[in-house]
Structure formats: C-alpha cells, structure tokens
Design an enzyme around this catalytic site. Sequence first.
Site, mmCIF file in Angstrom:
data_model
loop_
_atom_site.group_PDB
_atom_site.id
_atom_site.type_symbol
_atom_site.label_atom_id
_atom_site.label_comp_id
_atom_site.label_asym_id
_atom_site.label_seq_id
_atom_site.Cartn_x
_atom_site.Cartn_y
_atom_site.Cartn_z
ATOM 1 N N ALA A 98 0.838 -1.094 0.110
ATOM 2 C CA ALA A 98 -0.109 -0.051 0.069
ATOM 3 C C ALA A 98 1.008 1.242 -0.024
ATOM 4 C CB ALA A 98 -0.791 -0.040 1.106
ATOM 5 N N GLY B 77 0.362 -5.121 0.895
ATOM 6 C CA GLY B 77 -0.670 -5.068 0.168
ATOM 7 C C GLY B 77 -0.469 -5.679 -1.069
ATOM 8 N N GLU C 43 -0.467 -9.437 -0.656
ATOM 9 C CA GLU C 43 -2.119 -9.609 -0.348
ATOM 10 C C GLU C 43 -2.879 -9.687 -1.668
ATOM 11 O OE1 GLU C 43 -1.942 -6.680 2.551
ATOM 12 O OE2 GLU C 43 -2.871 -8.188 4.040
ATOM 13 N N GLU D 271 4.858 -5.364 7.005
ATOM 14 C CA GLU D 271 4.081 -4.312 7.702
ATOM 15 C C GLU D 271 4.486 -3.962 9.071
ATOM 16 O OE1 GLU D 271 2.489 -6.612 5.925
ATOM 17 O OE2 GLU D 271 1.169 -6.123 4.597
HETATM 18 N N1 DAK Z 1 4.543 3.267 -0.525
HETATM 19 C C1 DAK Z 1 5.064 4.304 -1.140
HETATM 20 N N2 DAK Z 1 6.073 4.642 -1.908
HETATM 21 C C2 DAK Z 1 7.011 3.321 -1.903
HETATM 22 C C3 DAK Z 1 6.633 2.402 -1.430
HETATM 23 C C4 DAK Z 1 5.244 2.121 -0.604
HETATM 24 N N3 DAK Z 1 4.695 0.909 0.056
HETATM 25 N N4 DAK Z 1 7.467 1.258 -1.843
HETATM 26 C C5 DAK Z 1 8.723 2.045 -2.425
HETATM 27 N N5 DAK Z 1 8.245 3.246 -2.583
HETATM 28 C C6 DAK Z 1 8.681 4.443 -3.205
HETATM 29 C C7 DAK Z 1 10.132 4.758 -2.711
HETATM 30 O O1 DAK Z 1 9.588 5.688 -1.338
HETATM 31 C C8 DAK Z 1 10.871 5.467 -3.270
HETATM 32 O O2 DAK Z 1 10.399 6.500 -3.611
HETATM 33 P P1 DAK Z 1 11.346 8.083 -3.888
HETATM 34 O O3 DAK Z 1 12.080 8.327 -2.630
HETATM 35 O O4 DAK Z 1 12.209 7.630 -5.164
HETATM 36 O O5 DAK Z 1 10.219 9.021 -4.297
HETATM 37 C C9 DAK Z 1 10.744 4.566 -4.658
HETATM 38 O O6 DAK Z 1 9.428 4.020 -4.514
HETATM 39 C C10 DAK Z 1 11.816 3.571 -4.853
HETATM 40 O O7 DAK Z 1 12.014 2.909 -3.549
HETATM 41 P P2 DAK Z 1 13.257 2.746 -2.770
HETATM 42 O O8 DAK Z 1 14.361 3.859 -3.223
HETATM 43 O O9 DAK Z 1 13.009 2.534 -1.404
HETATM 44 O O10 DAK Z 1 13.657 1.439 -3.842
HETATM 45 P P3 DAK Z 1 14.750 0.397 -3.386
HETATM 46 O O11 DAK Z 1 15.007 -0.573 -4.383
HETATM 47 O O12 DAK Z 1 16.075 1.011 -2.425
HETATM 48 O O13 DAK Z 1 13.951 -0.512 -2.160
HETATM 49 C C11 DAK Z 1 11.990 -1.589 -1.339
HETATM 50 C C12 DAK Z 1 12.793 -1.444 -2.637
HETATM 51 C C13 DAK Z 1 10.557 -2.519 -2.027
HETATM 52 C C14 DAK Z 1 12.783 -2.705 -0.349
HETATM 53 C C15 DAK Z 1 11.663 -0.493 -0.577
HETATM 54 O O14 DAK Z 1 11.153 0.502 -1.469
HETATM 55 C C16 DAK Z 1 10.600 -0.719 0.417
HETATM 56 O O15 DAK Z 1 11.152 -1.491 1.582
HETATM 57 N N6 DAK Z 1 9.487 -0.486 0.199
HETATM 58 C C17 DAK Z 1 8.299 -0.480 1.290
HETATM 59 C C18 DAK Z 1 7.877 -1.892 1.472
HETATM 60 C C19 DAK Z 1 6.864 -2.081 2.373
HETATM 61 O O16 DAK Z 1 6.905 -1.735 3.772
HETATM 62 N N7 DAK Z 1 5.589 -2.396 2.127
HETATM 63 C C20 DAK Z 1 4.317 -2.686 2.990
HETATM 64 C C21 DAK Z 1 3.566 -1.332 2.945
HETATM 65 S S1 DAK Z 1 2.345 -1.405 4.004
HETATM 66 C C22 DAK Z 1 -5.083 -1.459 4.905
HETATM 67 C C23 DAK Z 1 -4.945 -2.564 4.882
HETATM 68 C C24 DAK Z 1 -3.770 -2.858 4.379
HETATM 69 C C25 DAK Z 1 -2.728 -2.001 4.066
HETATM 70 C C26 DAK Z 1 -3.108 -0.639 4.226
HETATM 71 C C27 DAK Z 1 -4.518 -0.360 4.611
HETATM 72 N N8 DAK Z 1 -6.691 -0.770 5.487
HETATM 73 C C28 DAK Z 1 -7.369 -2.075 5.766
HETATM 74 C C29 DAK Z 1 -7.110 0.368 5.696
HETATM 75 C C30 DAK Z 1 -1.318 -2.498 3.405
HETATM 76 C C31 DAK Z 1 -0.223 -1.950 3.810
HETATM 77 C C32 DAK Z 1 1.136 -2.218 3.424
HETATM 78 O O17 DAK Z 1 1.150 -2.551 2.251
#
Ligand code: DAK
Length: 258
Positions: free
Chosen positions: A65, A109, A112, A132
């Site tokens: 997400a 997400g 998921e 998460e």
């Molecule tokens: N959200 C927003 N931006 C993201 C992102 C994300 N999940 N993942 C990556 N980006 C963005 C980075 O901020 C970066 O943007 P800039 O800085 O260039 O502007 C760009 O994509 C490239 O990312 P990185 O520079 O970090 O790239 P790397 O190759 O170094 O690293 C990575 C790749 C995938 C390991 C890293 O980006 C990372 O750890 N990303 C986050 C992964 C994560 O934590 N995902 C889980 C998100 S939480 C809900 C239910 C469920 C959910 C929400 C609500 N409700 C019931 C309401 C779900 C929640 C989730 O999924």
Amino acid sequence: MSYDMIEFTRDGHVAKIRLNRPKALNALCNNMMNEVMQALSELESDDSIHCVILTGSDKAFAAGADIKEMQENQYLDIYKNDPFEKYAGAIERFRKPIIAAVSGYALGGGCEIAMMCDFIIAADNAKFGQPEITLAVMPGIGGTQRLTRAVGKAKAMDLCLTGRMMGAEEAERAGLVSRIVPLDELQDVAEEAARKIAAQSLPIAMMTKETINVAFETTLQQGIKFERRLFQSMFTTEDQKEGMAAFVEKRKPHFKNK
Ligand code: DAK
C-alpha cells in the site's frame, strides 16, 4: 474510462492489467486501485473475456500500500472509508479466472493482492513478504489469513513477525506460487496459461474456481457436497456434451460457453 496508472489490454479472450507506477514501485495508491476496480468491473461484464492476468513491472509487482498516502490517516479515516475493503473486494469477488504474474517485489498489500488471485506464477526474481510490522502495523487485507492458509503457521509467523522477504524458490517450496519461470519468460508463460484457461468453457472454469475457493470457507463434507452439486449441474450444459463428444470423436472441442 481512460487509465493513467495501469495498462489495460485485451488480446482475444485474455485481458491483462499491468500496474504501472514504476517510480513508486507500483505502491497501491487510491487512484491506481480505483483503476484496477474499474478495469475488473469492465472485464466481469465482457463476455469475450475468459481469463485475466494481473501483473506489474520487472522490478515490482507492487511494493505494498502507498505508505506516503496512508501515513497521516487517522483511525476514523480508515474505519469509515475502508478503502481496501472496496479494492480487495473487487479482486476477491471477481468471478472469472485471474492469474497473478509476479516479478520483483510483492510486499505487504502487493503480496496480499497477488494472493487474492487464483494462482501466482512467479519470475525467478520475485520477492514476497509482509513487512508491515516494520511500520508498526500488520497485514490488513487478508495477509495473516491467506498467507497462513497458503504456507502454514510457521512460515506465516516467520514472515509477518520478522518482516523478512522470501524469494521465489522458497515461495514455491512453501506452496505460495504454482510455478517459477525465468524473468524474461514470465509474461509469455502467464499468457500461455491464460490462453489455455480461456480455451475451456467459461462457465465450467468459473464453477471450478468457485468450488476450489469453497475449500477455504467450509468443512470437507460441505465442500464435497458443493462440488458434487455443481459437478451434476455441469451435465445441463451444452459444453459438457461437446467436450465429451469431441474426446470420443478424437477432435478438438468447440465450446459455446453455454
Ligand atoms: N509506498 C510508497 N512509496 C513506496 C513504497 C510504498 N509501499 N515502496 C517504495 N516506494 C517508493 C520509495 O519511497 C521511493 O520513492 P522516492 O524516494 O524515489 O520518491 C521509490 O518507491 C523507490 O523505492 P526505494 O528507493 O526504496 O527502492 P529500493 O530498491 O531501494 O527498495 C523496497 C525497494 C521495496 C525494498 C523498498 O522500497 C521498501 O521497503 N518499500 C516498502 C515496502 C513495504 O513496507 N511495504 C508494505 C507497505 S504497508 C489497509 C490494509 C492494508 C494495508 C493498508 C491499509 N486497510 C485495511 C486500511 C497495507 C499496508 C501495506 O502494504
């Protein structure tokens, strides 16, 4: 409707939705998910489409997400709007076969949503995870439930509590993905699988999908009864007559999806 954040293509009986926010690694923002919902709704009512592929880029299926969009949300924003109920529901309730073709990151997400599809074909660079917990939240669109059903308690606990990623081979061993292919073959293999599914009778494929999904919702005996009733009902279709006649006459079947 025009699409900015997804590429939406149709080729014969197969449609493909490609998540397309490469700079954000296909993070699932509201606009993109609205487009996915709209595309699925078009495909559900398009009789010419028999199978759908959901995919991303080589680097990311979806990195979760959109954290930037979500970070300032308050409890009541999330509770009242419940955006992922809408988005996830559109995939969960999609009745035709849908394949996730996953390369790169499928995190949070993203993982998921891949798990909501009927099966996952993974490129050899795929990385799955539910990170998460590192953001001080937990999976919220079915991850704790679907991942546990797919890979068992030990691995689901390991992934959700440590937030670590799992590569394609580990994911295949654990039963999360149906097959692994080299990255440069992913789209071809997914399309071939989708064409094979699309060549079958659509109502029979839909009933098969529905019946397998019942296995996750009910007891074994109730599931077996559900299977038997739908199996019997298939003998009302023209396609069952055609499929069996074609076998006996040693020719290809011509299904009418009736
Ligand atoms: N959200 C927003 N931006 C993201 C992102 C994300 N999940 N993942 C990556 N980006 C963005 C980075 O901020 C970066 O943007 P800039 O800085 O260039 O502007 C760009 O994509 C490239 O990312 P990185 O520079 O970090 O790239 P790397 O190759 O170094 O690293 C990575 C790749 C995938 C390991 C890293 O980006 C990372 O750890 N990303 C986050 C992964 C994560 O934590 N995902 C889980 C998100 S939480 C809900 C239910 C469920 C959910 C929400 C609500 N409700 C019931 C309401 C779900 C929640 C989730 O999924």
